[in-house]
Design a protein around this motif. Sequence first.
Motif, PDB file in Angstrom:
ATOM      1  N   ASP A  27      10.259  39.133  69.852  1.00 17.49           N
ATOM      2  CA  ASP A  27       9.582  40.559  70.079  1.00 17.49           C
ATOM      3  C   ASP A  27       8.906  40.970  71.424  1.00 17.49           C
ATOM      4  N   ARG A  28       7.899  41.429  71.529  1.00 14.83           N
ATOM      5  CA  ARG A  28       7.437  41.719  73.122  1.00 14.83           C
ATOM      6  C   ARG A  28       6.266  41.350  73.569  1.00 14.83           C
ATOM      7  N   ARG A  29       5.975  39.951  73.010  1.00 13.31           N
ATOM      8  CA  ARG A  29       4.753  39.086  73.520  1.00 13.31           C
ATOM      9  C   ARG A  29       5.453  38.462  74.868  1.00 13.31           C
ATOM     10  N   PHE A  30       4.452  38.009  75.685  1.00 14.33           N
ATOM     11  CA  PHE A  30       4.553  37.164  76.691  1.00 14.33           C
ATOM     12  C   PHE A  30       5.546  35.922  76.445  1.00 14.33           C
ATOM     13  N   LEU A  31       6.636  35.642  77.040  1.00 15.89           N
ATOM     14  CA  LEU A  31       7.471  34.293  76.749  1.00 15.89           C
ATOM     15  C   LEU A  31       8.263  34.645  75.441  1.00 15.89           C
ATOM     16  N   SER A  32       8.399  35.703  74.746  1.00 17.81           N
ATOM     17  CA  SER A  32       9.098  35.620  73.566  1.00 17.81           C
ATOM     18  C   SER A  32      10.526  35.758  73.748  1.00 17.81           C
ATOM     19  N   ARG A  33      11.019  36.331  74.895  1.00 17.23           N
ATOM     20  CA  ARG A  33      12.283  36.507  75.293  1.00 17.23           C
ATOM     21  C   ARG A  33      12.740  34.822  75.803  1.00 17.23           C
ATOM     22  N   ASP A  34      12.101  34.489  76.787  1.00 17.64           N
ATOM     23  CA  ASP A  34      11.935  33.179  77.381  1.00 17.64           C
ATOM     24  C   ASP A  34      12.402  32.121  76.096  1.00 17.64           C
ATOM     25  N   SER A  35      11.565  32.263  75.135  1.00 13.55           N
ATOM     26  CA  SER A  35      11.444  31.191  74.041  1.00 13.55           C
ATOM     27  C   SER A  35      12.701  31.252  73.359  1.00 13.55           C
ATOM     28  N   ALA A  36      13.190  32.642  72.897  1.00  9.23           N
ATOM     29  CA  ALA A  36      14.376  32.911  72.408  1.00  9.23           C
ATOM     30  C   ALA A  36      15.404  32.287  72.878  1.00  9.23           C
ATOM     31  N   VAL A  37      15.571  32.393  74.387  1.00  9.47           N
ATOM     32  CA  VAL A  37      16.643  31.804  75.114  1.00  9.47           C
ATOM     33  C   VAL A  37      16.658  30.255  74.968  1.00  9.47           C
ATOM     34  N   ALA A  38      15.297  29.764  74.957  1.00  4.48           N
ATOM     35  CA  ALA A  38      15.298  28.244  74.765  1.00  4.48           C
ATOM     36  C   ALA A  38      15.778  27.637  73.404  1.00  4.48           C
ATOM     37  N   ALA A  39      15.429  28.574  72.324  1.00  3.16           N
ATOM     38  CA  ALA A  39      15.934  28.319  71.083  1.00  3.16           C
ATOM     39  C   ALA A  39      17.312  28.192  70.993  1.00  3.16           C
ATOM     40  N   ALA A  40      17.959  29.391  71.624  1.00  2.00           N
ATOM     41  CA  ALA A  40      19.345  29.342  71.668  1.00  2.00           C
ATOM     42  C   ALA A  40      20.089  28.328  72.260  1.00  2.00           C
ATOM     43  N   GLU A  41      19.342  27.649  73.322  1.00  2.00           N
ATOM     44  CA  GLU A  41      19.893  26.550  73.978  1.00  2.00           C
ATOM     45  C   GLU A  41      20.014  25.188  73.213  1.00  2.00           C
ATOM     46  N   LEU A  52      22.591  35.902  69.758  1.00  2.00           N
ATOM     47  CA  LEU A  52      21.259  35.936  70.729  1.00  2.00           C
ATOM     48  C   LEU A  52      21.113  37.534  70.693  1.00  2.00           C
ATOM     49  N   LEU A  53      19.938  38.084  70.077  1.00  2.00           N
ATOM     50  CA  LEU A  53      19.940  39.421  70.226  1.00  2.00           C
ATOM     51  C   LEU A  53      19.055  39.814  71.480  1.00  2.00           C
ATOM     52  N   PRO A  54      19.800  40.807  72.210  1.00  2.00           N
ATOM     53  CA  PRO A  54      19.239  41.120  73.361  1.00  2.00           C
ATOM     54  C   PRO A  54      17.694  42.010  73.187  1.00  2.00           C
ATOM     55  N   MET A  89       6.807  31.569  65.629  1.00  2.00           N
ATOM     56  CA  MET A  89       8.317  31.493  65.240  1.00  2.00           C
ATOM     57  C   MET A  89       8.502  31.568  63.735  1.00  2.00           C
ATOM     58  N   LYS A  90       9.106  32.646  63.315  1.00  2.00           N
ATOM     59  CA  LYS A  90       9.399  32.768  61.914  1.00  2.00           C
ATOM     60  C   LYS A  90      10.927  32.506  61.855  1.00  2.00           C
ATOM     61  N   VAL A  91      11.075  31.816  60.609  1.00  2.00           N
ATOM     62  CA  VAL A  91      12.355  31.245  60.238  1.00  2.00           C
ATOM     63  C   VAL A  91      12.946  31.822  58.785  1.00  2.00           C
ATOM     64  N   PHE A  92      14.131  32.153  58.630  1.00  2.00           N
ATOM     65  CA  PHE A  92      14.881  32.849  57.576  1.00  2.00           C
ATOM     66  C   PHE A  92      15.820  32.113  57.054  1.00  2.00           C
ATOM     67  N   ARG A  93      15.999  31.880  55.544  1.00  2.00           N
ATOM     68  CA  ARG A  93      17.332  31.194  55.259  1.00  2.00           C
ATOM     69  C   ARG A  93      18.556  32.252  55.431  1.00  2.00           C
ATOM     70  N   ALA A  94      19.365  31.812  54.897  1.00  2.00           N
ATOM     71  CA  ALA A  94      20.769  32.522  54.796  1.00  2.00           C
ATOM     72  C   ALA A  94      20.700  33.919  54.408  1.00  2.00           C
ATOM     73  N   ASP A  95      20.021  33.949  53.124  1.00  2.00           N
ATOM     74  CA  ASP A  95      19.796  35.311  52.481  1.00  2.00           C
ATOM     75  C   ASP A  95      18.760  36.066  52.738  1.00  2.00           C
TER      76      ASP A  95
END
Length: 364
Positions: A27-41, A52-54, A89-95
């Motif tokens: 989302d728009r919080r500080f470091l959210s984008r950086d954290s999303a990239v780190a999670a993807a890594e 990865l959603l831009p 961080m929020k996590v969702f199952r496949a459904d």
Amino acid sequence: MRRLCQAIANETIRQGLDSQPVVIGGDRRFLSRDSAVAAAEVFAGNNIPVVLLPDDVPTPLVTFAAPHLGAAYGVIITSGHNPPEWNGMKVFRADGSLPLDEETDRFQDEANAMTVDDVITLDIALALRSGMVVERVLTNPYVDAIEDIIDIEAAREAELHVIVDPMYGTSELTLGMILNDMRVRTEFIHAAHNPLFGGIAPAPDLERLSALISMITQGRGRYDLGLATDGDSDRIGIVDEQGEYVTANDLLLLLYWYLHEVRGERGGVVRNLATTHLLDRLAEHFGEESRECRVGFKYVTAAMDEIDAVLGGESSGGLTVRGWIKGKDGIYACALVVEMLARTGKRISELRELIYRITGRLYA
């Protein structure tokens, strides 16, 4: 966060789901984008493909994206309606549903038992070049899916005028597209990218919607409705045409009545134990079942599946409807409220009085 992602990656591999992607956004919080990239890594480092959603995205878009893409999990970096200095961080199952306690406890315990050295990562530049991480925009599929189940034509004929406060959060793009397609005259306030959220927690409650209320009150009948969403757009707040804040409890009553009586959706309702018992009275009036559950939206959606409920919600502004995603969605909820006004031809204040005649009122 990396340790938690490693724990989820381990579970994905144990379940044999590592050929399916993990969809990740922020989302728009500080470091959210950086954290999303780190999670993807981390997921890429474990040979798990990543979508990865831009840019910044609403939480319900990630909830939608998990089943839409056939993902193993959905992950979004956000702290929702909480103060701006927080993140999470929020996590969702496949459904698209939220993991229950047994699963989250397992993630937590495994992550806490790790050190950073136990985490496997692949640098984002290499992950993108190799195709382990792909960037993909899912705004249009999400908006299209909502418009498939919202009565767009009814709204076009109603010629409504609304004002929207996204509270500096992530709903402007998607909700704006939907309202534009509904031909609703829309004005946005507090729509800029501001990680400090104007210095307040982005929760759409009475104390924090004073600007929205003031504009409707001073508009002298100009607006039919005020809409608000929280920081990650999974909660809704509304203000009626007179500038009166409508509690989430009353909103749930309005929507359950509308879905049952106007849309013809048969079925019960689910609420958590902190949400109005007037929903139970309304369900009894309809001859339908009502179900109480623990606080936590994962329990709401689980109970909805158990009784095939039409609506599930909580007094903090989260709700979902049968046939839509298994999570809160303030953007869909806003569109549904606009549809309700369009199809009934009534104002919010009129609808509240209609329902109070059925249920009575409760006073603290």
